[in-house]
Design an enzyme around this catalytic site. Structure first.
Site, PDB file in Angstrom:
ATOM      1  N   GLU A 300      41.367  67.195  35.361  1.00 53.99           N
ATOM      2  CA  GLU A 300      41.664  66.712  36.711  1.00 53.99           C
ATOM      3  C   GLU A 300      41.076  67.636  37.765  1.00 53.99           C
ATOM      4  O   GLU A 300      40.428  67.184  38.718  1.00 53.99           O
ATOM      5  CB  GLU A 300      43.171  66.588  36.905  1.00 53.99           C
ATOM      6  CG  GLU A 300      43.591  66.243  38.319  1.00 53.99           C
ATOM      7  CD  GLU A 300      43.079  64.891  38.759  1.00 53.99           C
ATOM      8  OE1 GLU A 300      42.350  64.829  39.765  1.00 53.99           O
ATOM      9  OE2 GLU A 300      43.385  63.892  38.089  1.00 53.99           O
ATOM     10  N   ASP A 304      38.210  66.745  40.597  1.00 52.84           N
ATOM     11  CA  ASP A 304      38.433  66.877  42.032  1.00 52.84           C
ATOM     12  C   ASP A 304      37.328  67.674  42.708  1.00 52.84           C
ATOM     13  O   ASP A 304      36.747  67.245  43.710  1.00 52.84           O
ATOM     14  CB  ASP A 304      39.787  67.536  42.294  1.00 52.84           C
ATOM     15  CG  ASP A 304      40.958  66.639  41.959  1.00 52.84           C
ATOM     16  OD1 ASP A 304      40.742  65.427  41.822  1.00 52.84           O
ATOM     17  OD2 ASP A 304      42.082  67.152  41.816  1.00 52.84           O
ATOM     18  N   SER A 523      42.509  59.317  40.961  1.00 54.71           N
ATOM     19  CA  SER A 523      42.238  60.750  41.038  1.00 54.71           C
ATOM     20  C   SER A 523      40.772  61.018  41.338  1.00 54.71           C
ATOM     21  O   SER A 523      40.421  62.101  41.800  1.00 54.71           O
ATOM     22  CB  SER A 523      42.580  61.426  39.706  1.00 54.71           C
ATOM     23  OG  SER A 523      43.951  61.664  39.594  1.00 54.71           O
ATOM     24  N   ASP A 565      35.586  45.422  53.403  1.00 53.26           N
ATOM     25  CA  ASP A 565      36.742  44.762  52.818  1.00 53.26           C
ATOM     26  C   ASP A 565      36.487  44.446  51.342  1.00 53.26           C
ATOM     27  O   ASP A 565      35.384  44.073  50.945  1.00 53.26           O
ATOM     28  CB  ASP A 565      37.029  43.467  53.583  1.00 53.26           C
ATOM     29  CG  ASP A 565      38.420  42.926  53.334  1.00 53.26           C
ATOM     30  OD1 ASP A 565      39.218  43.623  52.676  1.00 53.26           O
ATOM     31  OD2 ASP A 565      38.715  41.816  53.813  1.00 53.26           O
ATOM     32  N   VAL A 566      37.510  44.611  50.523  1.00 52.68           N
ATOM     33  CA  VAL A 566      37.459  44.282  49.096  1.00 52.68           C
ATOM     34  C   VAL A 566      38.394  43.106  48.872  1.00 52.68           C
ATOM     35  O   VAL A 566      39.592  43.193  49.196  1.00 52.68           O
ATOM     36  CB  VAL A 566      37.866  45.486  48.230  1.00 52.68           C
ATOM     37  CG1 VAL A 566      37.844  45.109  46.746  1.00 52.68           C
ATOM     38  CG2 VAL A 566      36.948  46.678  48.495  1.00 52.68           C
ATOM     39  N   GLY A 584      41.148  41.244  54.587  1.00 52.31           N
ATOM     40  CA  GLY A 584      42.016  42.105  55.369  1.00 52.31           C
ATOM     41  C   GLY A 584      42.735  43.104  54.484  1.00 52.31           C
ATOM     42  O   GLY A 584      42.369  43.337  53.331  1.00 52.31           O
ATOM     43  N   ASP A 586      45.342  44.814  51.945  1.00 57.23           N
ATOM     44  CA  ASP A 586      46.136  44.400  50.788  1.00 57.23           C
ATOM     45  C   ASP A 586      46.648  45.644  50.073  1.00 57.23           C
ATOM     46  O   ASP A 586      46.070  46.736  50.209  1.00 57.23           O
ATOM     47  CB  ASP A 586      45.319  43.520  49.833  1.00 57.23           C
ATOM     48  CG  ASP A 586      44.012  44.159  49.396  1.00 57.23           C
ATOM     49  OD1 ASP A 586      44.059  45.171  48.667  1.00 57.23           O
ATOM     50  OD2 ASP A 586      42.939  43.658  49.783  1.00 57.23           O
TER      51      ASP A 586
END
Length: 610
Positions: A300, A304, A523, A565-566, A584, A586
């Site tokens: 992790e 990062d 992550s 937008d997705v 929009g 979600d």
């Protein structure tokens, strides 16, 4: 007591006075808080009396309402105070407890012969280090050892009490009722073959198609997809970006060096130069030990730092590795920090006079594992960081609306519920969801396979925090579009909804233990988006403007115009398809993914190219 000498009688009375429960209080004890033990934990034996706990007492803050008001003012682009972030001293003055609260708490501790071992800078947190038997007398409770299904053990008390006159002056005391376990929101498929959806269509844009490989996504793809390619950092001396590590994670410099040598050779000095800070006994700056290698530690942390450096290698990077929540060892009686580490970390930040302008955190847990009062106080600490001008970004989780088979309430009813996550459910942080594919981007999703659970971008609605005003219109529109019949009763439609934004989160190319592989999760999305936000700050600082600070009021009022937008995919989980992505906002991908040049323009910065 016949037959006792005067000296012996006096000694006996002193002993009884010291051990009395309580020693001296103004009012009787009453239960302050109870919390059900979450699923996955079982109670074992009474905690050893001599096990020492670092107890943190959250004293009621003096004027959080004023802090919140000013936080909104300095974060709202339509307000005349926009960008006029508070100083460290300003924040401390607003949150410091009243003299009455501090006096009463100290009186209570003095009556038990207890002296504080440490204070937060605003004195709204008091730390005392005590053996279990002393804590049990102080809080009129009993501690037991609890074991999680994964073998982790902690010492906790599902209920605790205070003198009645202190109930309005102390918000929370921990560790008591909280079973919060900060877990990394990463899905590592190093042992599983890469799975590409049969519906995937390569980008029609030739440049994008050339640099974006869906099975191993690289920094060159990210900078092309999100429009940072060619941007030249202008304010590196004024700007910083940081990321938080827990659970023994610490970034490995040699792995970052290999990553940068392959994907960003011009930034290879960052592997040597980034700053690593150790908090509360966290891990230091050293190579992985054999035991850590066996536990896959630092995948992790490596993700990062590599995600940030890959997109923003010129801005100084700071790593925080915070100790806390270790496995309980009943054979040790020395002080052990068994608190959830977020509190130690955020209090450390608030003690600083200067904080990095963007901080990425990839850890969270189910909201219901955290007692409400504790969640509210930690969230208030995040608000204080935001008021200082720092953007806090948190991963939204990798289980959609909840991990399959685990969607059960923790309120004693064992009813089926979607599971919100904390800290992303805190309204004062920016929660980041995950996408995959490129033209268009869709909700990140990888179905379950042999030995691996399903992964999908997390999202939902808080059961603790109400819908904040900056997103009320968007949330109301989404809930109305969803309809009453869709998942009615499984979520809190009036709660804080998340995520707020999203970015790529499937099959990131990265290095660990000298070897390249791929890794997925929110992550990955969170440090990537944090790196881009930091570049927007760079453009603002170069134009003589302050950093963006707390992002959400700006995102929902103006910044959304700089997001793509997705609208395809959903937050699978709890045995259902979950919340769908729509036009929009979600609760899967938020307002969308970044368009860097548009964000820079909206933020009043200047795109400075090579």
């Amino acid at each position: 007591m016949a037959g006792l000498t005067a000296a012996a009688l006096l000694a006996l009375l002193v002993t009884q006075a010291v051990s009395a429960t309580p020693v001296r209080v103004r009012t009787p004890y009453e239960v302050k808080e109870s919390h059900f033990v979450p699923r996955g934990w079982k109670k074992l034996d009474r905690a050893p009396e001599n096990h020492v706990i670092d107890l943190q007492i959250g004293v009621k803050q003096g004027n959080f309402a004023a802090l919140e008001k000013q936080l909104y003012e300095v974060s709202d682009p339509s307000h005349e105070r926009y960008g006029q972030h508070l100083s460290a001293e300003d924040v401390r003055e607003l949150v410091k407890p009243s003299d009455e609260s501090l006096s009463l708490v100290h009186e209570w501790l003095d009556a038990h012969g207890i002296a504080p071992s440490a204070y937060s800078s605003a004195k709204d947190w008091i730390k005392v280090s005590l053996p279990v038997d002393a804590v049990e007398r102080l809080l009129d409770t009993e501690y037991h050892t609890y074991e999680h299904a994964d073998g982790t053990r902690v010492v906790r008390a599902p209920r605790w009490s205070l003198p009645r006159n202190l109930h309005g002056h102390i918000d929370t005391v921990q560790p008591t009722t909280s079973f919060f376990r900060a877990r990394a929101n990463k899905y590592d498929y190093i042992d599983a073959p890469v799975s590409v959806s049969s519906s995937y269509v390569a980008p029609s844009d030739e440049t994008l198609c050339k640099v974006c490989n869906v099975s191993s996504v690289t920094p060159e793809c990210f900078e092309t997809l999100y429009g940072t390619k060619g941007y030249k950092v202008q304010a590196a001396g004024e700007n910083q970006i940081a990321f938080a590590n827990y659970l023994g994670e610490h970034p490995i410099r040699t792995d970052l060096e290999k990553f940068l040598a392959k994907y960003r050779p011009e930034g290879i000095s960052q592997a040597r130069d980034f700053e690593q800070l150790v908090l509360q006994g966290g891990p230091g700056d050293y190579p992985l030990t054999p035991g850590e290698l066996a536990r896959s530690t630092s995948k992790e942390a490596n993700l990062d730092v590599q995600a940030i450096a890959g997109i923003n290698w010129e801005t100084p990077i700071v790593s925080y590795s915070t100790g806390g929540s270790p496995p309980f060892d009943p054979s040790k009686s020395t002080p052990v920090n068994t608190n959830e580490p977020y509190l130690d970390w955020v209090n450390f930040l608030l003690d600083l006079d200067s904080i990095p302008q963007v901080i990425s955190t990839s850890y969270s847990d189910d909201e219901q594992t955290v007692p409400r009062a504790y969640a509210e106080r930690v969230c208030a600490q995040f608000a204080a960081v935001g008021a200082r001008g720092t953007s806090l970004l948190f991963a939204s989780g990798d289980d959609g609306v909840g991990a399959d088979g685990a969607c059960v309430s923790n309120d004693g009813t064992n009813s089926t519920r979607f599971l919100a996550g904390f800290p992303p459910s805190c309204p004062y942080v920016t929660a980041v969801g995950a996408t995959m594919e490129f033209e268009p981007e869709v909700v990140a999703y990888r179905p379950a396979s042999a030995g691996h659970g399903a992964y999908t971008s997390g999202g939902g609605f808080s059961n603790y925090f109400p819908t904040p005003r900056y997103q009320r219109a968007e949330v109301a529109a989404y809930v109305e579009g969803l309809g009453d019949a869709k998942y009615d009763g499984l979520y809190n439609a009036s709660g804080r909804a998340y995520p707020d934004v999203a970015a790529q989160g499937l099959y990131f190319a990265y290095f660990w233990n000298g070897t390249e592989g791929v890794i997925s999760g929110t992550s990955a999305s969170t440090p990537l988006l944090s790196g881009i936000v930091s570049l927007v700050n760079d453009a603002r600082l170069a134009a003589g403007r302050p950093p963006l600070g707390w992002l959400n009021p700006w995102l929902y009022s103006e910044g959304y115009k700089g997001l793509s937008d997705v609208t395809s995919g959903s937050a699978h989980g709890c045995g259902v398809e979950g919340f769908p992505a729509v036009e929009g906002w979600d609760p899967v991908t938020g307002l969308g993914t970044p368009n860097f040049p548009a964000l820079v323009k909206l933020a009043g910065g200047r795109f400075h190219g090579n």
